[in-house]
Design an enzyme around this catalytic site. Structure first.
Site, PDB file in Angstrom:
ATOM      1  N   ASP A 241      -3.022   2.445  -6.144  1.00 63.06           N
ATOM      2  CA  ASP A 241      -1.950   2.535  -5.154  1.00 63.06           C
ATOM      3  C   ASP A 241      -1.833   1.324  -4.232  1.00 63.06           C
ATOM      4  OD1 ASP A 241      -4.253   3.059  -3.659  1.00 63.06           O
ATOM      5  OD2 ASP A 241      -3.117   4.259  -2.237  1.00 63.06           O
ATOM      6  N   GLU A 242      -2.497   0.219  -4.553  1.00 64.26           N
ATOM      7  CA  GLU A 242      -2.277  -0.950  -3.703  1.00 64.26           C
ATOM      8  C   GLU A 242      -2.484  -2.232  -4.484  1.00 64.26           C
ATOM      9  OE1 GLU A 242      -5.264  -1.795  -0.635  1.00 64.26           O
ATOM     10  OE2 GLU A 242      -6.224   0.067  -1.231  1.00 64.26           O
TER      11      GLU A 242
ATOM     12  N   ASP B  45       0.859  -1.180   0.000  1.00 65.69           N
ATOM     13  CA  ASP B  45       0.000   0.000   0.000  1.00 65.69           C
ATOM     14  C   ASP B  45       0.897   1.232   0.000  1.00 65.69           C
ATOM     15  OD1 ASP B  45      -2.102   1.736   0.237  1.00 65.69           O
ATOM     16  OD2 ASP B  45      -3.043   0.681   1.920  1.00 65.69           O
TER      17      ASP B  45
END
Length: 419
Positions: free
Chosen positions: A123-124, A29
């Site tokens: 973003d993860e 993350d």
DNA sequence: TCTGGGGTCCTTTTGCCC
DNA sequence: TCTGGGGCAAAAGGACCC
């Protein structure tokens, strides 16, 4: 940027010499992703409170640096409130193209570590590293290598959770933030899990948390020690059983690379509430074009068109219609959207937002033969593909229906040809 | 304090067919 | 002929995630 942040009771093991046997799921993350990427363009602002968010009067915070979070700023907070909470923060406009670019770089780096990468958002991602252990080392070592490479190659930091299941790995990355690494050994899962508040469970938001609190359930341990039938009654058949399993650290979901999309849509909040149906129709056209352009780019067609209407008081309704044939033609989607909207019979209701979404997606290739038999639609498809190509060359909006051209707008500037 | 935009998934209701 | 209900798909709403 997650909306919630929890701190851990100190059962987990940091990078030192963790017992990571069987912990082959990594959840990576990025830390304050949008804010961190924006700071790459503004190195002078590193270390100061920065808020990334829509500049309009009705925007919300997309992301904020940890310096701004110290003042209570968090994702999804209305911008007006964020500015009041942290008046000296610098506010930056989002740069979505740059976020997508960094995200592609990070995902490519993950793919270099293992083919089993499941992106959850820009973003993860989850990584299943069971097949990479011989080549790269133990899971905790792979996690640290990942963190180092993301920092070196992309200039942003990330946190990694390492566990035997997806849910616990995700929880661990949250506990490790910012810029941290946390391994939750299999036998310590419950010791880490049970003291945490119910809101830490993946899938428990404000509403469910409130419901659980009403029944006196405050920690994940409380849920684990509640009969599953009680949970089913309170939270619904699927939800109750699911939370009970998670509370015991059981999560059978595996890391699945590339999940196909279920729906594609576009929506927009008006700068000011609108009651003029002409304006709404024009917006529906714009949204139908935006959504179908993405549909065509992904070589997909969809069978169900749905619209979303949010009124000034924030109540929201949806209406949908399933067509006889799947389509990617904006004209068809627009016509259906207008028909659904007109069918609402609204008089002077003040609207805050409208949206158009296409569901029931399937591969456009499978549709080809039928479209060849349908000449008029085929003609529109060709025309719209030509528009897609022109937009790719001259920029979005260079070709559009006359109703979307503002008569006062200066003629467009065409960039010089690049050959 | 006034709430974006992109999605996913689940539940309930409704209409239809048999 | 009327009615009940099972099964199914579509529609609508809502909660949740980043």
């Amino acid at each position: 940027m997650s909306r919630r942040q929890y701190t851990r009771a100190d059962h987990g093991t940091d990078a030192g010499a963790p017992d990571d046997a069987g912990c082959t799921v990594l959840h990576v993350d990025m830390d304050a992703f949008y804010a961190s990427v924006s700071l790459l363009e503004h190195p002078d602002l590193v270390g100061s409170p920065v808020i990334v968010g829509g500049g309009g009067t009705r925007g919300v915070v997309l992301s904020a640096t940890y310096e701004a979070r110290a003042f209570g700023v968090h994702a999804a907070m209305p911008m007006a409130r964020a500015r009041r909470a942290c008046p000296h923060a610098v506010v930056l406009e989002p740069d979505h193209a740059r976020y997508a670019q960094v995200s592609r770089g990070v995902m490519a780096l993950f793919a270099d570590i293992t083919p089993l990468v499941e992106p959850l958002s820009l973003d993860e991602a989850f990584l299943d590293v069971s097949g990479a252990v011989r080549r790269l080392g133990r899971p905790a070592e792979i996690a640290q290598q990942t963190r180092d490479r993301v920092a070196d190659e992309q200039g942003v930091s990330c946190s990694v959770g390492v566990a035997s299941t997806k849910f616990v790995a995700k929880l661990a990355s949250g506990l490790a933030k910012p810029d941290g690494l946390l391994v939750v050994p299999h036998e310590q899962t419950l010791a880490v899990l049970h003291p945490l508040p119910v809101g830490a469970l993946w899938g428990v938001g404000d509403r469910t948390e409130e419901t659980l609190h009403r029944f006196g359930l405050r920690t994940i341990g409380d849920i684990a020690h509640t009969p599953v039938d009680t949970l089913r009654r309170v939270l619904g058949e699927a939800g109750g059983a699911h939370l009970f399993e998670l509370a015991w650290g059981r999560d059978p979901r595996s890391v699945v690379p590339v999940q196909s999309e279920r729906s594609i849509g576009a929506e927009e909040t008006f700068a000011r509430d609108v009651d003029d149906h002409d304006i709404v129709h024009r917006e529906l056209l714009r949204l139908a074009q935006r959504a179908t352009a993405r549909l065509r780019a992904a070589r997909l067609v969809g069978r169900t068109v749905s619209i979303k209407v949010r009124f000034a008081d924030f109540t929201t309704i949806t209406r949908s219609r399933t067509l006889t044939e799947a389509t990617d033609v904006s004209r068809d989607v627009y016509a259906t959207a207008c028909s659904l909207f007109d069918g609402l019979g609204l008089q002077r209701a003040r609207l805050r937002l409208v949206g158009v979404r296409i569901e029931g997606l399937s591969d456009a290739g499978a549709q080809q033969r039928q479209l060849l038999l349908d000449e008029p639609t085929h003609g529109w498809r060709d025309a719209e593909r030509a528009v897609d190509r022109a937009s790719a060359r001259f920029g979005a909006g260079s070709v559009r229906p006359a109703t979307l051209v503002d008569p006062d707008e200066p003629p467009p500037h065409h960039p010089p040809r690049t050959r």
